[in-house]
Design a protein around this motif. Structure first.
Motif, PDB file in Angstrom:
ATOM      1  N   LEU A 137       0.841  -1.194   0.000  1.00  0.00           N
ATOM      2  CA  LEU A 137       0.000   0.000   0.000  1.00  0.00           C
ATOM      3  C   LEU A 137       0.873   1.239   0.000  1.00  0.00           C
ATOM      4  O   LEU A 137       1.907   1.282   0.681  1.00  0.00           O
ATOM      5  N   VAL A 138       0.454   2.237  -0.750  1.00  0.00           N
ATOM      6  CA  VAL A 138       1.036   3.572  -0.665  1.00  0.00           C
ATOM      7  C   VAL A 138      -0.044   4.465  -0.071  1.00  0.00           C
ATOM      8  O   VAL A 138      -1.065   4.733  -0.707  1.00  0.00           O
ATOM      9  N   VAL A 139       0.153   4.890   1.177  1.00  0.00           N
ATOM     10  CA  VAL A 139      -0.850   5.685   1.892  1.00  0.00           C
ATOM     11  C   VAL A 139      -0.454   7.153   1.793  1.00  0.00           C
ATOM     12  O   VAL A 139       0.602   7.563   2.286  1.00  0.00           O
ATOM     13  N   ALA A 140      -1.290   7.946   1.134  1.00  0.00           N
ATOM     14  CA  ALA A 140      -1.011   9.367   0.930  1.00  0.00           C
ATOM     15  C   ALA A 140      -1.673  10.201   2.021  1.00  0.00           C
ATOM     16  O   ALA A 140      -2.783   9.894   2.461  1.00  0.00           O
ATOM     17  N   GLU A 165      -8.040  11.817  -4.198  1.00  0.00           N
ATOM     18  CA  GLU A 165      -8.146  13.124  -3.563  1.00  0.00           C
ATOM     19  C   GLU A 165      -6.853  13.643  -2.940  1.00  0.00           C
ATOM     20  O   GLU A 165      -6.742  14.838  -2.680  1.00  0.00           O
ATOM     21  N   ILE A 166      -5.893  12.768  -2.651  1.00  0.00           N
ATOM     22  CA  ILE A 166      -4.737  13.216  -1.881  1.00  0.00           C
ATOM     23  C   ILE A 166      -3.429  13.109  -2.660  1.00  0.00           C
ATOM     24  O   ILE A 166      -2.612  14.025  -2.646  1.00  0.00           O
ATOM     25  N   MET A 167      -3.203  12.010  -3.334  1.00  0.00           N
ATOM     26  CA  MET A 167      -1.911  11.785  -3.992  1.00  0.00           C
ATOM     27  C   MET A 167      -1.645  12.838  -5.058  1.00  0.00           C
ATOM     28  O   MET A 167      -2.535  13.204  -5.838  1.00  0.00           O
ATOM     29  N   LYS A 168      -0.411  13.303  -5.094  1.00  0.00           N
ATOM     30  CA  LYS A 168      -0.007  14.267  -6.113  1.00  0.00           C
ATOM     31  C   LYS A 168       0.064  13.583  -7.472  1.00  0.00           C
ATOM     32  O   LYS A 168       0.542  12.444  -7.591  1.00  0.00           O
ATOM     33  N   VAL A 169      -0.379  14.297  -8.497  1.00  0.00           N
ATOM     34  CA  VAL A 169      -0.381  13.732  -9.849  1.00  0.00           C
ATOM     35  C   VAL A 169       1.034  13.363 -10.278  1.00  0.00           C
ATOM     36  O   VAL A 169       1.261  12.307 -10.882  1.00  0.00           O
ATOM     37  N   ARG A 170       2.010  14.212  -9.966  1.00  0.00           N
ATOM     38  CA  ARG A 170       3.377  13.934 -10.423  1.00  0.00           C
ATOM     39  C   ARG A 170       3.947  12.679  -9.790  1.00  0.00           C
ATOM     40  O   ARG A 170       4.699  11.953 -10.427  1.00  0.00           O
ATOM     41  N   GLU A 171       3.564  12.386  -8.525  1.00  0.00           N
ATOM     42  CA  GLU A 171       4.029  11.148  -7.906  1.00  0.00           C
ATOM     43  C   GLU A 171       3.365   9.929  -8.551  1.00  0.00           C
ATOM     44  O   GLU A 171       4.004   8.897  -8.745  1.00  0.00           O
TER      45      GLU A 171
END
Length: 391
Positions: free
Chosen positions: A27-30, A116-122
């Motif tokens: 999991l990648v939790v933003a 809703e949270i993760m940055k598009v560039r990431e």
């Protein structure tokens, strides 16, 4: 205030079990410092994000890895005892890729906060560097994991509710005709801060004059001077020392209320009572909303607003109460049925266009095996004050 290691183990066990059930390797939790988005990191890693944003990477069966902006690496950083591996890369996308590539199994990656949270560039960085991986939104899974609170979490919510009650007590002491909304807010902010409250969200609600006529609105306290016949409707949400959100809202006036104001406030109270009476394990959130609408309409008022939501380390969590009833294009969400240990804010909002009377009140409830328990000690009613005293 740090959560216990026992609480850590409980959360990680639930999270790893959910990952296995849904087939996630990692999991990648933003998280971000926005009020509704920082609780993810606090839930998984007991990390209270001071500002900006960051990630927590959770491999199946392993301790999480924190990936945070470089400027958070020095000074008084809020590291927790839960996690030992903190990374502060110059570019967060590079840091995420490095961590994810450090394990052989990363084919199915769940991202909590993808929409809703993760940055598009990431996100684009992960997609480019891990082309064989399947990136999947795991937000609904995460909401199901954290919806039911432990006894330790419920104690944190109770502590927060104590703070909001003391803030309302202060309002009842000082509110009077001639005072501004901003002056009342300042006293409530101060009360919360002295008791360990953080991140206060204070909204006032009123009928504002628009070119098309009066309409209900809400916003931060302003320099509006309260008059004898005004209704001071506030919504106060705050985080206590353990990080848990609660909401308290009441309606306050000074002179005898008009018939329309009394009718609308009575309807709000009836809706909240009906909701509280219908809460219990196994109850569908849509049924709670239907009971609210039925009780409100019996008072001769209409409601077209959803009536509540879950609370926890974020101010908006699952379950939603009535979103699927009010908005036909919305689902009931990831948690459509109530369970013991959930924390709910109930807040019917009513508007009577022909009289420009609006009503809004809110309470925080804990779902119990027997029904529900309300955290505020203050009855749901229209409060009429005389020269700074309750009447």
């Amino acid at each position: 205030m740090s959560a216990s290691l026992r609480e850590r183990d409980r959360r990680w066990e639930r999270l790893h079990a959910a990952m296995a059930e849904e087939g996630f390797d990692v999991l990648v939790v933003a998280g971000s410092d926005y009020r509704g988005h920082k609780g993810t990191l606090r839930y998984v890693a007991d990390y209270n994000l001071a500002h900006r944003y960051g990630y927590c990477v959770v491999f199946a069966g392993e301790e999480p890895v924190m990936v945070l902006p470089q400027n958070l690496s020095g000074g008084r950083r809020p590291r927790s005892a839960w996690v030992s591996d903190y990374r502060y890369p110059h570019e967060l996308g590079d840091g995420l890729v490095e961590v994810l590539k450090s394990r052989p199994r990363n084919g199915r990656i769940g991202i909590v906060g993808l929409g809703e949270i993760m940055k598009v560039r990431e996100y684009l960085r992960l997609a480019a560097e891990l082309p064989r991986a399947k990136l999947v939104d795991a937000s609904a899974m995460f909401e199901r994991v954290r919806a039911v609170k432990s006894a330790e979490e419920l104690a944190g919510a109770e502590e927060s509710a104590y703070i909001t009650d003391r803030c309302f007590e202060r309002l009842l002491e000082i509110a009077r005709p001639g005072i501004t909304e901003r002056a009342v807010a300042a006293e409530m902010y101060a009360t919360a801060a002295l008791l360990g409250g953080e991140d206060p969200l204070f909204l006032t609600m009123y009928a504002d004059d628009e070119p098309s006529g009066p309409c209900p609105t809400f916003g931060a306290p302003r320099d509006r001077i309260l008059r004898a016949h005004d209704v001071f409707t506030f919504s106060y949400e705050v985080v206590g020392p353990a990080g848990y959100w609660v909401e308290l809202s009441r309606m306050v006036t000074f002179a005898p209320p008009s018939g329309a104001v009394q009718r609308v406030s009575d309807a709000v109270a009836a809706g909240m009572a009906a909701a509280a009476a219908s809460i219990g394990p196994g109850v569908a959130t849509s049924d709670v909303q239907k009971n609210v609408i039925r009780a409100v309409e019996e008072q001769g008022v209409e409601s077209s607003y959803w009536s509540g939501h879950g609370l926890g380390l974020d101010v908006l969590e699952e379950p939603w109460v009535g979103l699927d009833v009010v908005q036909n294009d919305s689902s009931a969400g990831a948690v459509p049925v109530l369970g013991a240990g959930m924390v709910l804010a109930l807040h019917p909002m009513l508007w009577e266009a022909e009289t420009s009377a609006m009503g809004y009140m809110a309470d925080t409830h804990i779902v119990t095996e027997q029904g529900c328990r309300t955290l505020s000690e203050f009855p749901v009613q229209l409060y009429r004050l005389a020269a700074g005293g309750r009447k």
